[in-house]
Design an enzyme around this catalytic site. Structure first.
Site, PDB file in Angstrom:
ATOM      1  CD1 TRP A   1     -67.648  52.985  -3.962  1.00  0.00           C
ATOM      2  CD2 TRP A   1     -68.326  53.042  -6.088  1.00  0.00           C
ATOM      3  NE1 TRP A   1     -66.582  53.401  -4.739  1.00  0.00           N
ATOM      4  CE2 TRP A   1     -66.972  53.449  -6.042  1.00  0.00           C
ATOM      5  CE3 TRP A   1     -68.971  53.010  -7.334  1.00  0.00           C
ATOM      6  CZ2 TRP A   1     -66.244  53.815  -7.185  1.00  0.00           C
ATOM      7  CZ3 TRP A   1     -68.248  53.367  -8.465  1.00  0.00           C
ATOM      8  CH2 TRP A   1     -66.911  53.770  -8.388  1.00  0.00           C
TER       9      TRP A   1
ATOM     10  CE  LYS B   1     -67.871  49.178   5.432  1.00  0.00           C
ATOM     11  NZ  LYS B   1     -68.618  50.231   4.737  1.00  0.00           N
ATOM     12  N   PRO B   2     -72.171  47.358   3.423  1.00  0.00           N
ATOM     13  CG  PRO B   2     -74.025  48.759   3.119  1.00  0.00           C
ATOM     14  CD  PRO B   2     -73.348  47.868   4.142  1.00  0.00           C
ATOM     15  CB  ALA B   3     -69.589  50.950  -0.733  1.00  0.00           C
TER      16      ALA B   3
ATOM     17  CD  GLU C   1     -61.890  37.965  -6.272  1.00  0.00           C
ATOM     18  OE1 GLU C   1     -61.343  38.484  -7.271  1.00  0.00           O
ATOM     19  OE2 GLU C   1     -61.682  36.783  -5.934  1.00  0.00           O
TER      20      GLU C   1
ATOM     21  CB  CYS D   1     -63.132  45.187 -10.828  1.00  0.00           C
ATOM     22  SG  CYS D   1     -64.456  43.998 -11.010  1.00  0.00           S
TER      23      CYS D   1
ATOM     24  CD  GLU E   1     -59.026  49.577 -10.206  1.00  0.00           C
ATOM     25  OE1 GLU E   1     -58.849  49.847  -9.002  1.00  0.00           O
ATOM     26  OE2 GLU E   1     -59.747  48.642 -10.592  1.00  0.00           O
TER      27      GLU E   1
HETATM   28  P1  NAD Z   1     -62.754  50.593  -1.198  1.00  0.00           P
HETATM   29  O1  NAD Z   1     -61.630  49.645  -0.998  1.00  0.00           O
HETATM   30  O2  NAD Z   1     -62.522  52.011  -0.929  1.00  0.00           O
HETATM   31  O3  NAD Z   1     -64.013  50.163  -0.321  1.00  0.00           O
HETATM   32  C1  NAD Z   1     -64.580  48.862  -0.381  1.00  0.00           C
HETATM   33  C2  NAD Z   1     -65.312  48.576   0.923  1.00  0.00           C
HETATM   34  O4  NAD Z   1     -64.358  48.505   1.989  1.00  0.00           O
HETATM   35  C3  NAD Z   1     -66.308  49.641   1.332  1.00  0.00           C
HETATM   36  O5  NAD Z   1     -67.431  49.028   1.916  1.00  0.00           O
HETATM   37  C4  NAD Z   1     -65.541  50.448   2.366  1.00  0.00           C
HETATM   38  O6  NAD Z   1     -66.372  51.105   3.283  1.00  0.00           O
HETATM   39  C5  NAD Z   1     -64.751  49.345   3.054  1.00  0.00           C
HETATM   40  N1  NAD Z   1     -63.541  49.815   3.735  1.00  0.00           N
HETATM   41  C6  NAD Z   1     -62.805  50.916   3.467  1.00  0.00           C
HETATM   42  N2  NAD Z   1     -61.763  50.988   4.309  1.00  0.00           N
HETATM   43  C7  NAD Z   1     -61.829  49.920   5.123  1.00  0.00           C
HETATM   44  C8  NAD Z   1     -61.040  49.434   6.190  1.00  0.00           C
HETATM   45  N3  NAD Z   1     -59.948  50.078   6.590  1.00  0.00           N
HETATM   46  N4  NAD Z   1     -61.401  48.285   6.790  1.00  0.00           N
HETATM   47  C9  NAD Z   1     -62.487  47.607   6.372  1.00  0.00           C
HETATM   48  N5  NAD Z   1     -63.295  48.028   5.367  1.00  0.00           N
HETATM   49  C10 NAD Z   1     -62.961  49.157   4.743  1.00  0.00           C
HETATM   50  O7  NAD Z   1     -63.233  50.365  -2.720  1.00  0.00           O
HETATM   51  P2  NAD Z   1     -64.394  51.122  -3.501  1.00  0.00           P
HETATM   52  O8  NAD Z   1     -63.927  52.494  -3.838  1.00  0.00           O
HETATM   53  O9  NAD Z   1     -65.693  50.963  -2.796  1.00  0.00           O
HETATM   54  O10 NAD Z   1     -64.486  50.235  -4.832  1.00  0.00           O
HETATM   55  C11 NAD Z   1     -63.651  50.391  -5.934  1.00  0.00           C
HETATM   56  C12 NAD Z   1     -62.588  49.304  -5.975  1.00  0.00           C
HETATM   57  O11 NAD Z   1     -63.181  48.014  -5.950  1.00  0.00           O
HETATM   58  C13 NAD Z   1     -61.759  49.324  -7.247  1.00  0.00           C
HETATM   59  O12 NAD Z   1     -60.401  49.179  -6.931  1.00  0.00           O
HETATM   60  C14 NAD Z   1     -62.252  48.101  -8.023  1.00  0.00           C
HETATM   61  O13 NAD Z   1     -61.328  47.542  -8.923  1.00  0.00           O
HETATM   62  C15 NAD Z   1     -62.578  47.166  -6.921  1.00  0.00           C
HETATM   63  N6  NAD Z   1     -63.504  46.145  -7.392  1.00  0.00           N
HETATM   64  C16 NAD Z   1     -63.029  44.876  -7.575  1.00  0.00           C
HETATM   65  C17 NAD Z   1     -63.870  43.877  -8.047  1.00  0.00           C
HETATM   66  C18 NAD Z   1     -63.390  42.469  -8.239  1.00  0.00           C
HETATM   67  O14 NAD Z   1     -64.210  41.577  -8.260  1.00  0.00           O
HETATM   68  N7  NAD Z   1     -62.110  42.244  -8.389  1.00  0.00           N
HETATM   69  C19 NAD Z   1     -65.214  44.178  -8.315  1.00  0.00           C
HETATM   70  C20 NAD Z   1     -65.657  45.485  -8.127  1.00  0.00           C
HETATM   71  C21 NAD Z   1     -64.793  46.460  -7.640  1.00  0.00           C
END
Ligand code: NAD
Length: 485
Positions: A152, A176-178, A251, A285, A386
């Site tokens: 998100w 699939k978006p957040a 990522e 991130c 983090e």
């Molecule tokens: P998240 O891992 O909770 O969710 C990311 C996505 O995965 C969402 O769309 C979520 O619905 C989906 N998801 C959740 N559980 C899943 C499952 N079991 N199977 C498949 N999909 C699933 O992360 P978040 O809270 O949305 O984002 C924050 C994290 O993203 C932080 O750790 C941040 O560092 C990382 N991030 C990394 C980068 C990068 O480029 N390295 C960039 C931005 C954010």
């Protein structure tokens, strides 16, 4: 109250959940506002989206790449024409300030333009053959169907930097978006369809990661997965899909250091650290979460830092003069507050902030005080894990070598900065720091879209970078041709 219900898009059709289930997209600055509602699809619905993508992919792959690019460039124009409104949508559903949202929308526009033009440059290599009368060359081919799962925190930039290179390469996508930020994701999909993208080439599914996301990861009909999100979910994807011989790009998190040497322009260093740590409410991130400062200038740095951070105006990102918006949700807010308690318990010195903001301007949202800890040591959890919020850990080092050692003493390796006037020191840092992105006299945050991006160590998995021309290496496979004549 009228419902602001939006659809998913499968095979070009607008789809609502067959059983009518939806979820709400809430404004984190004003939790009384429902920005939108989206379908809570089932795993079976996600499977239909994958089938639709499979069906559309072959024709899309045979569409000349410059024609695919023309659609991307047109979508960029649509997004640019609607940038102001899109920035407001982004601020309302994610919370970041309007200036930050405008910058992110502009980035998405650049990304679609960049990859649109790449339609003319999807090149292989032509190499002299060791054999007579032989042409030796490579071709790029698409992978097929790509699952794209995004977080998100950059809800228009990250989907754009995955979808655009996937499409220009001739793949079909299920995106699939957040669940915190589906509306801005929908708007990307809408812009591409209005620009002429054929039905089924890009499918948009919303719902929980545990069902919709799970299908995108586990389906044998998927040829590649590009995921950005947390380390935990990334590890899960690796376990689930790692053995299937498909392309996987993950990522993940960061714990990014800014090193401040004693010859730095201190005012600039403070300003850049503040931008890296508290811009985007620390929810990047690439956010600066550790400032590692040389002992002999630490007092000056910490004093100037606290003075500057005290002036940050926290509030609704739509309001004039606000520098820091809310965090995205209650769960995330509580996790950050837990980390602040952990820091105090571990013996770090809380010198600023540490609490939720209440009162008339803040009580309706998830607002936190910008928080600074000093006297942080490398073994503390707040120096290792983090936090993903507006919390900065200041650590001291006695020498340049110790500062580099501290910078590297973590599991992550996404971005890192150094503040110095010494060119040799800057280069030594560039050479020694374990991070995929290195900045000199610049914040750890902020990326240009046409150069590679990705981390080292636990921050990334998949070996292939995102963004720039490098991204095409993930979304295409290379065929080597020996042509005798
Ligand atoms: P998240 O891992 O909770 O969710 C990311 C996505 O995965 C969402 O769309 C979520 O619905 C989906 N998801 C959740 N559980 C899943 C499952 N079991 N199977 C498949 N999909 C699933 O992360 P978040 O809270 O949305 O984002 C924050 C994290 O993203 C932080 O750790 C941040 O560092 C990382 N991030 C990394 C980068 C990068 O480029 N390295 C960039 C931005 C954010």
């Amino acid at each position: 109250m009228a419902r602001n219900l939006f659809p998913c898009v499968i095979g070009g059709e607008k789809i609502f959940s067959p059983d009518g289930r939806t979820f709400r997209d809430i404004n984190p600055a004003d939790t009384g506002e429902v920005v939108a509602e989206f379908p809570q699809l089932s795993r079976e619905d996600a499977a239909k989206a994958i089938d639709a993508a499979r069906e559309a992919q072959v024709k899309w792959a045979s569409t000349p790449a410059p024609e695919r690019g023309r659609i991307l460039v047109k979508a960029a124009q649509i997004l640019e024409d609607e940038a102001d409104e899109l920035a407001r949508v982004l601020t309302r559903e994610e919370g970041k300030t309007l200036a930050e949202s405008r910058a992110e929308v502009a980035r998405a526009v650049s990304i679609f333009r960049f990859y649109g033009v790449m339609g003319y440059r999807l090149r292989g290599e032509f190499t002299p053959s060791a054999e007579p009368n032989t042409h030796l060359f490579t071709l790029r081919e698409p992978l097929g169907v790509v699952s794209i799962i995004t977080p998100w925190n950059f809800p228009i930039a990250i989907p754009s930097w995955k979808i655009a290179p996937a499409l220009i390469s001739g793949n079909a996508v299920v995106f699939k978006p957040a669940s915190y930020t589906p509306l801005i994701g929908y708007r990307i999909v809408d812009a591409l369809h209005r620009a002429g993208l054929p039905p089924g080439v890009l499918n948009f599914v919303t719902g929980p990661g545990s069902t919709v996301g799970a299908e995108l990861i586990n389906s044998p009909k998927v040829d590649a997965i590009s995921f950005t999100g947390s380390l935990e979910v990334g590890e899960e994807i690796k376990r689930a899909a790692g053995g299937r011989n498909i392309r996987i790009q993950l990522e993940l998190g960061g714990k990014n250091p800014a090193v401040i040497l004693d010859d730095a322009d201190m005012d600039r260093a403070v300003e850049m650290v503040v931008r890296g740590a508290f811009g985007l409410t620390g929810q990047a991130c690439t956010a600066t979460s550790r400032a590692i400062v040389l002992e002999n200038v630490a007092e000056e740095f910490e004093r100037k830092l606290v003075e500057r951070v005290k002036r940050i105006k926290v509030g609704n990102g739509l309001a004039e003069g606000v520098e820091m918006g809310p965090v995205v949700g209650e769960k995330e807010m509580n996790k950050i507050l837990d980390y602040i308690r952990v820091g105090i318990d571990e013996g770090a010195k809380l010198v600023l902030g540490g609490k939720r903001l209440m009162g008339p301007e803040h009580s309706k949202g998830y607002f936190l005080e910008p928080t600074i800890f000093t006297d942080v040591t490398p073994d503390m959890r707040i120096a290792q894990e983090e936090i993903f919020g507006p919390v900065l850990a200041v650590m001291r080092a006695h020498s340049f070598d110790e500062a580099v050692e501290l910078a590297n003493k973590i599991e992550y390796g996404l971005s890192a900065s150094i503040f110095t006037r010494s060119l040799p020191r800057a280069f030594e840092f560039i050479n020694r720091v374990q991070a995929g992105v290195v900045k000199v006299n610049k914040p750890t945050t902020g990326l240009e879209p046409h150069v590679p991006f990705g981390g080292f160590k636990k921050s990334s998995y998949g070996m292939v970078k995102e963004q720039g021309e490098a991204a095409l290496d993930f979304y295409t496979k290379i065929k080597t041709v020996y042509l005798g004549y």
